[in-house]
Design a protein around this motif. Structure first.
Motif, PDB file in Angstrom:
ATOM      1  N   GLU A 109       0.850  -1.192   0.000  1.00 57.10           N
ATOM      2  CA  GLU A 109       0.000   0.000   0.000  1.00 57.10           C
ATOM      3  C   GLU A 109       0.881   1.237   0.000  1.00 57.10           C
ATOM      4  OE1 GLU A 109      -3.068   0.263   2.909  1.00 57.10           O
ATOM      5  OE2 GLU A 109      -3.741  -1.806   2.624  1.00 57.10           O
ATOM      6  N   LYS A 149      -0.753  -4.319  -5.524  1.00 56.79           N
ATOM      7  CA  LYS A 149      -1.267  -3.227  -4.707  1.00 56.79           C
ATOM      8  C   LYS A 149      -2.505  -3.704  -3.967  1.00 56.79           C
ATOM      9  CE  LYS A 149      -2.554   1.649  -4.990  1.00 56.79           C
ATOM     10  NZ  LYS A 149      -2.836   2.793  -5.887  1.00 56.79           N
ATOM     11  N   GLY A 206      -4.345  -1.756  -1.713  1.00 55.00           N
ATOM     12  CA  GLY A 206      -5.158  -0.651  -1.191  1.00 55.00           C
ATOM     13  C   GLY A 206      -4.301   0.575  -1.033  1.00 55.00           C
ATOM     14  N   GLY A 207      -4.734   1.445  -0.168  1.00 53.00           N
ATOM     15  CA  GLY A 207      -3.923   2.614   0.124  1.00 53.00           C
ATOM     16  C   GLY A 207      -4.439   3.876  -0.523  1.00 53.00           C
ATOM     17  N   TRP A 234      -2.696   2.301   7.495  1.00 51.34           N
ATOM     18  CA  TRP A 234      -2.462   1.079   6.727  1.00 51.34           C
ATOM     19  C   TRP A 234      -3.552   0.055   7.033  1.00 51.34           C
ATOM     20  CZ3 TRP A 234       1.942  -2.925   7.889  1.00 51.34           C
ATOM     21  CH2 TRP A 234       2.016  -3.839   6.842  1.00 51.34           C
ATOM     22  N   TRP A 294       3.844  -1.360   3.899  1.00 55.90           N
ATOM     23  CA  TRP A 294       3.299   0.004   3.802  1.00 55.90           C
ATOM     24  C   TRP A 294       4.426   0.943   3.397  1.00 55.90           C
ATOM     25  CZ3 TRP A 294       3.452   4.600   7.141  1.00 55.90           C
ATOM     26  CH2 TRP A 294       2.450   5.542   6.855  1.00 55.90           C
TER      27      TRP A 294
END
Length: 547
Positions: free
Chosen positions: A4, A49, A51-52, A80, A92
């Motif tokens: 993320e 990936k 999320g984030g 996170w 992260w």
């Protein structure tokens, strides 16, 4: 691995780079846009990936907008989605403005606390990595390229990869082949440290890792590589190397021996040195190395790093001192024991670093790498539980005790036993030095009235230099060995005190004082100790009433 990306609202995130954006590149480099995920996936590690894309308010870095490691650790837990204090194939990455260490820090794998480490890294877009490249017609693309490189570099550290030139000191990941690769065209090398600088590096860089690094990433035990598993192993920040820097201060932690190996039970005494490496005078605090501005971190093979906490901290009034070009300040460090106990008791390899806060910013030392050897005999094993106690640690750290409490009397008994049972050990040198100093130099103890515990008084104990002479011979009879284990500063200070006390009594002991100071002064002079120290040592036995 899932990754993320979050960005601070005053920073720029760079997670991809068109490989042909800058003309300085290998001629056959494919014309493609490489993402951070691709940088690993195309080499056999599937990175996706997860999320984030949160925007982190810069106020979380405090009113100065400068990030500390703990502030980033707090932000990681808040932003996170995969945060967990447990090993997991998750990472992260934070794109922030600037670290509190200053513009010379371009990125860092900051997550080195708690039970699960190496889960978070940061790239600082307002640091030197964003400085325009003078004379480069594609300066903007050069900046973007270095920002992208920095991101992959720091993520490489989260996999426990060392810098290219530090493989042989990779204590935390001994599985990796221990061969330095200073000329590797690798994400883990420093472009500006490569011969010829950034232009030479990127002319041959194919956006990958070395063969040994790939071997490590693909085949090292999971506990070593997996984020959150084995602790980080070594220096993990991307810092700019300034070869010509005005008003530069250099901090060094060192030991005075050919190989930084210590016997089992031997106290580790180091020396910290602050040097003016510039061509101009610099005003510093003369007591900077003696107080709370100096922090020391000890990292052991396979164990968490710990801050060395000495038994006593000193508070000094600021004493401005002009440090001339090439001039240095020095201080001893008794690193073996402190409020944490014996940080260097277990056999193994350790890294020691010092950080000094100065008016012009923080100064970080290069790591000192030492090895503590396992016991050589049954005698050492038997004595170890008695030596590794708080009382013995304090007596050795403070250079002796006159006892008068059960605990301190027992500590002195342990030191006497050491001299008898391990006469040829380095610990016996320390023990004899502590015992001889308190037997030679006059001192006081606090006496409590047995009838009324509220009544106390100080009493001066008369020295017994005749009794101390055999201990003095054991401690300092071989000046070279004493200098190796006691350190140059410790040896000179101890001998000055002992010699002055011996000289004050006259007769045979005065002759011994002259012989002692002469032998030690000659030894230190041969080791290029500053002449003022040698002269002071020789004078210790000349004018006893002035000491």
């Amino acid at each position: 691995m899932g990754i993320e990306y979050d960005r601070v609202d005053d920073a720029t995130a760079v997670i991809d780079y068109p490989l042909h954006a800058h003309p300085n590149r290998p001629a056959d480099l494919p014309n493609a846009t490489l993402t951070v995920q691709d940088a690993f996936t195309r080499l056999g590690i599937a990175v996706t990936k997860s999320g984030g894309d949160d925007v982190v308010p810069v106020i979380k870095a405090g009113t100065d907008s400068l990030w500390t490691d703990i502030e980033m650790h707090d932000a990681m837990q808040a932003h996170w989605s995969k945060w967990a204090d447990t090993p997991q194939w998750q990472l992260w990455t934070l794109f922030a403005g600037r670290h509190i260490q200053g513009p010379d820090l371009g990125g860092i794998m900051f997550d080195d606390i708690g039970t699960a480490q190496r889960q978070g890294c940061a790239i600082f877009s307002n640091s030197f990595i964003s400085t325009p490249r003078p004379g480069d017609p594609q300066s903007e693309q050069a900046v973007r390229r270095l920002r992208f490189w920095t991101a992959v570099h720091e993520i490489g550290h989260t996999f426990n990869l060392a810098h290219s030139w530090q493989k042989n000191i990779d204590f935390g990941s001994p599985w990796v082949p221990l061969a330095n690769e200073p000329l590797a065209f690798s994400y883990m090398n420093y472009p500006f440290a490569y011969p010829g600088g950034e232009p030479a590096f990127f002319a041959g860089f194919r956006y990958g890792f070395s063969e040994n690094e790939l071997l490590f990433l693909r085949h090292a035990p999971e506990r070593v590589v997996k984020q959150g598993a084995a602790p980080w192993f070594d220096e993990h920040g991307f810092e700019q190397v300034r070869k010509a820097r005005p008003n530069a201060l250099q901090l060094t932690v060192r030991v005075h021996r050919t190989a930084a190996r210590f016997e089992a039970l031997e106290p580790v005494v180091a020396e910290v040195k602050l040097k003016n490496t510039s061509i101009a005078p610099i005003t510093v605090d003369r007591n900077a190395l003696l107080g709370e501005r100096l922090s020391v971190i000890i990292a052991a093979d396979g164990r968490d790093a710990r801050q060395w906490l000495p038994y006593a901290r000193h508070c000094y009034l600021a004493d401005p001192y002009v440090l001339q070009p090439g001039q240095s300040l020095y201080a001893p460090l008794f690193l073996s024991a402190g409020l944490n106990g014996f940080d260097l008791a277990e056999p193994g390899r350790y890294r020691i670093r010092a950080l000094l806060a100065t008016e012009s910013g923080e100064v970080l030392s290069a790591p000192l790498h030492i090895e503590v050897r396992p016991p050589r005999s049954r005698e050492e094993e038997v004595l170890a539980p008695d030596v590794y106690t708080d009382e013995v640690g304090r007596v050795l750290a403070f250079g002796g005790s006159r006892g008068n409490t059960p605990a301190l009397d027992h500590a002195n008994d342990v030191l006497r036993e050491t001299v008898t049972r391990l006469p040829d050990s380095a610990l016996a040198v320390h023990a004899a030095a502590a015992l001889s100093r308190t037997a030679t130099v006059p001192g006081q103890i606090l006496i409590e009235d047995p009838q009324d515990p509220h009544l106390k008084e100080f009493r001066t104990l008369a020295p017994d230099p005749e009794q101390a002479l055999p201990l003095i011979e054991k401690a300092y009879g071989d000046p070279g060995a004493a200098a190796d284990t006691l350190g140059h500063i410790g040896l000179s200070r101890q001998v000055e005190q002992v010699a002055a006390a011996l000289a004050a009594t006259g007769g045979r002991t005065a002759q011994e004082a002259a012989r002692l100071t002469g032998a030690v002064a000659d030894t230190l002079a041969a080791r290029n100790v500053p002449p003022a120290v040698v002269s002071s040592l020789r004078a210790a036995s000349d004018s006893p009433h002035s000491h």
